[in-house]
Each structure stands twice: as structure tokens, then as C-alpha cells.
Design a protein around this motif. Structure first.
Motif: not given
Length: 336
Positions: A82-99
Motif C-alpha cells: 500500500t502506497v500513500a501518495l502525497p497528492y490528490a487523484e486529480s494529479a494523476i494523468l490517464r495519458h502521457r503528457a504531450p511532447t
């Protein structure tokens, strides 16, 4: 196969399957969850999180089943975890950030030890030319012809023209600093990845805000203040901008203009080692925050960006004054 549970700061639980020998970060990306990260090599620190339970191997050293900090790009589970992340779910992308590709339009001094780098994004078949981001976010910038990337916060506002602006501290011997100082010129092309980051204003909070920046850590705070001015925000906001010496200050005229546009904005400029007839606050940004919090009627939301030692000192000061953890937002990006 190990079962990994990712717990976000706002209480969302996400399950990921991690094959033997795989890192948590890689397993999450394979599942379509792109956690905040940059280097994937254990040096930038952006993927830091806390292991709440489970065993792991980090660089050959087995982990104990206790709460501890790890870098998810290095953490290889050896059990369910179990991993506690220091940010909200909104910080997790569902796609790779564009280049995106961009061209340098201007390089100009920003105080005695930094530069302002202005770029123009090239039109993209899917994204167009717009610079679409949330004030406070950052982008990764790649040095042409190399695999070297650095993360810099955006200082300007989102726009349709593809303009992006960064404030970059010139560090002697730094890879990006050396390239900027010896080779970079208007017209040169750069590769950008982003926007990235979770360091953004909570527009739903009714509490006063205190924005604390040291050196080029002012960049995302400028973007935030420009956003507030654009919408004529009336919430109490205090800016603390710190530098080692007066010669290192920059954007002072723009800060004054923003204060004129925002009646609820107050500003403290802090100089740690003044050299002349300095009449402002003498001390660090953390000391300026300590003084301001001593007179604050209610714990504010605190946003801090700058060198790691500054961020650590500001966070420690905020905690000492009883500011709840959920109201302290910190961003650290590479400044070289």
C-alpha cells in the motif's frame, strides 16, 4: 504478481498489478496511471511517496514493513503493498503528457543570476498552437541533441498564441545553464513535455493565501497572480518573494503592477544579505513567513516554490504555526 494499492491524498484507492522486479512507477504507467515524475532515475525526487505497508527492494536493499519514504521509480515491491501518495487523484494523468516543439523567441537577464526564457510553441496537428496549462504547472525542457531534461515552472498565463515563459536560475556548471549561456539563441528549437504538476491554486478554498517564492521559485507564483488579476480576485493574498541579495531581485515592477490590480494583495520582499541601504524585510523567506503568520488571524493556504532548503524551511515554519498539512502545497523543480 504483487497487488499494489495507491492511496491518494483525497482518499481515492487505485489498484495496480506489479510483476516481479518491476518498479511501482512502471507498473502504474502500464496500467494507464501516469504519476507525477520526471527523470525515472531516482534523481529528481518528483515521484516520492510513502510506503504504508509491504516490503520492497530499493537499489538492492530490502525494505522493512514500516511507514517510510521511497522513490517510486526505484521501489520494486517484493510483496503486496500500500502506497500513500502525497497528492490528490486529480494529479494523476490517464495519458502521457504531450511532447511539443518550440522555438526560442527571447533570452533576457532576470536579476543578477537568472534569465527569462520566452518560447513559442509550434503548431501541433492535434493540439494546435495554444499553450494550455493551469497556472502553477511546469514543463520539462530537453537540451537539443541530448537526453538531458530539466523541469521549469511556467511564469506566464495560458494563451492561444503558444507563448511560454520560464525563469531559470543560472547555476555554474549546470547542464542547462551552460547551454543557455554558451549556445542558446533566438530561433533555436527545443522539445517540451507537459504541462505537468499538481502545484495549482485551490479556487474552492475560502481561506487567505500566502504565496512564498525564493529566486526562480517566483515563476509559478507569478503565473498564479496573473491569473488572479485576470479574474479580479478579491480573496486576501500575500506574496513573499525572497532573494539572497538585492541584485538578484527581478519582476519588481510587474509585482507592483499586480498589487495595484489586486486590492487584496500585499507583498513582502525579503533579502537575506542586504548590501546597501535596504529598507525592506531582512531575512529569509521562511523568516518573513514566520513574521507574517504571527499576525495572521486564521491559518492560510500556503503555496511555496524554490530551492529544496527554502521549501523545507517554509514548510517547517508553517507547521510550527499550526497550519494543517492539507493547506501546505509545495513544488520543487530542477533549477539547473
Amino acid at each position: 504478481m504483487n497487488d499494489i494499492t495507491l492511496l491518494t491524498r483525497d482518499g481515492v484507492s487505485l489498484d495496480v498489478a506489479c510483476p516481479p522486479g518491476e518498479t511501482v512507477l512502471a507498473a502504474a504507467e502500464a496500467a494507464g496511471l501516469f504519476l507525477p515524475s520526471m527523470c525515472h532515475e531516482g534523481s529528481c525526487g518528483l515521484c516520492r511517496a510513502e510506503i504504508a505497508s509491504g516490503d520492497h527492494d530499493a537499489g538492492g536493499q530490502p525494505g522493512e514493513t514500516i511507514t517510510r519514504d521511497v522513490l517510486l521509480c526505484q521501489c520494486r515491491p517484493t510483496s503486496d503493498m500500500t502506497v500513500a501518495l502525497p497528492y490528490a487523484e486529480s494529479a494523476i494523468l490517464r495519458h502521457r503528457a504531450p511532447t511539443r516543439e518550440a522555438v526560442i523567441e527571447r533570452i533576457a537577464p532576470a536579476g543578477a543570476s537568472a534569465v527569462s526564457l520566452a518560447l513559442r510553441l509550434r503548431p501541433d496537428a492535434e493540439l494546435g498552437q495554444a499553450a494550455d496549462f493551469v497556472p502553477g504547472q511546469y514543463m520539462e525542457v530537453a537540451i537539443p541533441g541530448t537526453d538531458i531534461r530539466r523541469a521549469y515552472s511556467l511564469a506566464n498565463l495560458p494563451n492561444w498564441d503558444g507563448r511560454v515563459e520560464f525563469l531559470i536560475r543560472l547555476v555554474p556548471g549546470g547542464a542547462f545553464s551552460t547551454w543557455l549561456g554558451t549556445e542558446a539563441k533566438p530561433g533555436d528549437a527545443l522539445s517540451l513535455r507537459g504541462p505537468l504538476g499538481r502545484f495549482v491554486l485551490d479556487d474552492t478554498s475560502p481561506r487567505p493565501r500566502c504565496l512564498v517564492g525564493g529566486g526562480c521559485g517566483l515563476a509559478p507564483l507569478l503565473s498564479m497572480l496573473r491569473h488572479l488579476a485576470e479574474f479580479q480576485d478579491m480573496q486576501e493574498t500575500h506574496l513573499i518573494f525572497g532573494a539572497n541579495r538585492e541584485a538578484e531581485l527581478f519582476a519588481t515592477d510587474e509585482i507592483a503592477a499586480l498589487a495595484a490590480q489586486l486590492p487584496c494583495l500585499t507583498v513582502t520582499t525579503a533579502i537575506w544579505h542586504p548590501e546597501g541601504d535596504w529598507s525592506g524585510f531582512t531575512g529569509t523567506s521562511a523568516e518573513a513567513l514566520d513574521s507574517w503568520l504571527s499576525n495572521a488571524a486564521t491559518p492560510p493556504d500556503i503555496y511555496v516554490c524554490g530551492p529544496p532548503k527554502l521549501v523545507e524551511a517554509v514548510v517547517t515554519t508553517a507547521r510550527w504555526h499550526g497550519v494543517p498539512e492539507a493547506q501546505i502545497l509545495a513544488e520543487q523543480v530542477q533549477l539547473r
